[in-house]
Motif scaffolding. Sequence first.
Motif, mmCIF file in Angstrom:
data_model
loop_
_atom_site.group_PDB
_atom_site.id
_atom_site.type_symbol
_atom_site.label_atom_id
_atom_site.label_comp_id
_atom_site.label_asym_id
_atom_site.label_seq_id
_atom_site.Cartn_x
_atom_site.Cartn_y
_atom_site.Cartn_z
ATOM 1 N N LEU A 196 0.823 -1.208 0.000
ATOM 2 C CA LEU A 196 0.000 0.000 0.000
ATOM 3 C C LEU A 196 0.854 1.255 0.000
ATOM 4 O O LEU A 196 0.513 2.261 -0.625
ATOM 5 C CB LEU A 196 -0.943 -0.005 1.204
ATOM 6 C CG LEU A 196 -2.062 -1.049 1.152
ATOM 7 C CD1 LEU A 196 -2.877 -1.025 2.428
ATOM 8 C CD2 LEU A 196 -2.962 -0.820 -0.048
ATOM 9 N N GLN A 197 1.985 1.222 0.702
ATOM 10 C CA GLN A 197 2.898 2.364 0.661
ATOM 11 C C GLN A 197 3.377 2.588 -0.763
ATOM 12 O O GLN A 197 3.410 3.712 -1.266
ATOM 13 C CB GLN A 197 4.101 2.144 1.576
ATOM 14 C CG GLN A 197 5.071 3.332 1.568
ATOM 15 C CD GLN A 197 6.465 2.966 2.067
ATOM 16 O OE1 GLN A 197 6.792 1.792 2.200
ATOM 17 N NE2 GLN A 197 7.279 3.976 2.342
ATOM 18 N N ASN A 205 0.500 3.809 -3.212
ATOM 19 C CA ASN A 205 -0.026 5.137 -2.904
ATOM 20 C C ASN A 205 1.021 6.237 -3.019
ATOM 21 O O ASN A 205 0.717 7.409 -2.826
ATOM 22 C CB ASN A 205 -0.644 5.154 -1.503
ATOM 23 C CG ASN A 205 -2.014 4.516 -1.483
ATOM 24 O OD1 ASN A 205 -2.924 4.996 -2.148
ATOM 25 N ND2 ASN A 205 -2.163 3.424 -0.763
ATOM 26 N N ARG A 231 -6.437 7.518 -3.400
ATOM 27 C CA ARG A 231 -5.736 6.538 -2.593
ATOM 28 C C ARG A 231 -6.312 5.152 -2.826
ATOM 29 O O ARG A 231 -7.507 4.992 -3.064
ATOM 30 C CB ARG A 231 -5.870 6.886 -1.114
ATOM 31 C CG ARG A 231 -5.182 8.181 -0.719
ATOM 32 C CD ARG A 231 -3.686 8.040 -0.751
ATOM 33 N NE ARG A 231 -3.021 9.165 -0.104
ATOM 34 C CZ ARG A 231 -1.708 9.335 -0.105
ATOM 35 N NH1 ARG A 231 -0.929 8.484 -0.724
ATOM 36 N NH2 ARG A 231 -1.176 10.367 0.499
ATOM 37 N N THR A 279 -6.754 1.323 -1.138
ATOM 38 C CA THR A 279 -6.611 0.477 0.040
ATOM 39 C C THR A 279 -6.998 -0.965 -0.257
ATOM 40 O O THR A 279 -6.900 -1.813 0.617
ATOM 41 C CB THR A 279 -7.469 0.993 1.217
ATOM 42 O OG1 THR A 279 -8.774 1.312 0.740
ATOM 43 C CG2 THR A 279 -6.846 2.219 1.850
ATOM 44 N N LEU A 334 2.220 4.294 9.596
ATOM 45 C CA LEU A 334 1.338 4.298 8.434
ATOM 46 C C LEU A 334 1.190 5.699 7.856
ATOM 47 O O LEU A 334 1.049 5.871 6.645
ATOM 48 C CB LEU A 334 -0.034 3.734 8.813
ATOM 49 C CG LEU A 334 -0.051 2.269 9.285
ATOM 50 C CD1 LEU A 334 -1.472 1.857 9.655
ATOM 51 C CD2 LEU A 334 0.520 1.336 8.229
ATOM 52 N N LEU A 371 -0.290 6.160 3.885
ATOM 53 C CA LEU A 371 -1.561 5.470 3.747
ATOM 54 C C LEU A 371 -2.721 6.438 3.968
ATOM 55 O O LEU A 371 -2.552 7.508 4.544
ATOM 56 C CB LEU A 371 -1.634 4.282 4.716
ATOM 57 C CG LEU A 371 -1.123 2.959 4.112
ATOM 58 C CD1 LEU A 371 0.391 3.010 3.900
ATOM 59 C CD2 LEU A 371 -1.495 1.773 4.979
#
Length: 401
Positions: A178-179, A182, A191, A193, A314, A319
């Motif tokens: 996810l890092q 994004n 974004r 997720t 995070l 995120l």
Amino acid sequence: MKRVLFVDDDTSLLDGLRARLHALRSQWEMVFVENGPRAVTELEQRPVDAIVADVRMPAMDGVELLEIVRNRWPDAIRIVLSGCAGEEQSGRLLSVVHQYISKPCEVDHLENVIGRCMQLRDVLNEPRLQALVGRIGHLPAMPRTCTNLRAAMADPAVSVREIARIICEDPAVAAKVLQLVNSAFFRLARRITSIEQAVTYLGLNAIRTLVMAVEVFSAWRNDADACELTPARLQKAAQSVAAATRALAHGTGFADDALMAGLLHNIGHWVLLKECPQQLKRAIDLAKSHGIPLHTAEQDVIGASHAAVGAYLLGIWGLPYPVIEAVAFQHCPQRVAQTQFDVLAALVTAQSLQAANEPLLRGVSESCEMVVDARYLQALQAPFDWAAARQRVCATNGELH
């Protein structure tokens, strides 16, 4: 006043930033330098709260500079502002950069990214712990996850859904994916997720590179097993809460965010287990002997709870805010002005129901500072009552499919 260092060999760009950010001079002390060596000299004279650097610079490129910053001033937020990065540079950036912003960049966006990072520093306001989290470019993955991913990607007929399913088994790998997706390495309009969407967008080659990276799949320290809160136990708890949170958020517009909040809700424990397992063990012992919640004992022994540590990590990894907020306030949702059933509500309800069935540690409370019950759901106009919520969670059997 916060101090921000901008580094770019393009002096006209620096002049433009200086002019556009002039209105923030009462909030930030801003320093502008033209190359990496000058940046290091500036840091040696006085540390900064955040550094914003270009990638392609002569003498010392941005990656080399940020590696130095990570090692010598780990509590500084590290942000890249760059037009492009080569494949080799992109791979090196993964473990040293908290945020990547593409040029050209609207000044409002740059201000927002830096400002949000600063706010997250205030969530975790113990300098020693800021440095601890700031050093982390990765968290160790479970060996089984690595093995399963390698085997799956060796199959030419493997589906994106299968790869996503394996990644969702491991919070450390999920957080890193996810890092990556994004970051502005990938120019997204919003974004992401959803792990399945992330794998689709990145492509299997990028995932394969991530799997092969030694720094992502480094081994757990030997003394991690000395703590009762083992990686295997944390992984099982993360999967159970994620399954419950997804069930509660099913059919809503924030279902993906809720799933990730559940999967990553205890990522702070992974950080503490990796960086200070003996202190975490003392916190567990204190919680048991004094009958206090574990997050309270962590605050007493370590200086911050796993919720604050996880939210900070995070956040600097970029995120989405609803996920960060849910992780940060999972034990104290009353500090957030909630008006409707949202990601935080789904997480705390899932945790409350799951803890009743299977607590994380026997004899240790992970209780919320407020009562999460039928009245809580009713006040937030949840799309179900407490009995229906319990039924949704029980139907998952604690398993994330």
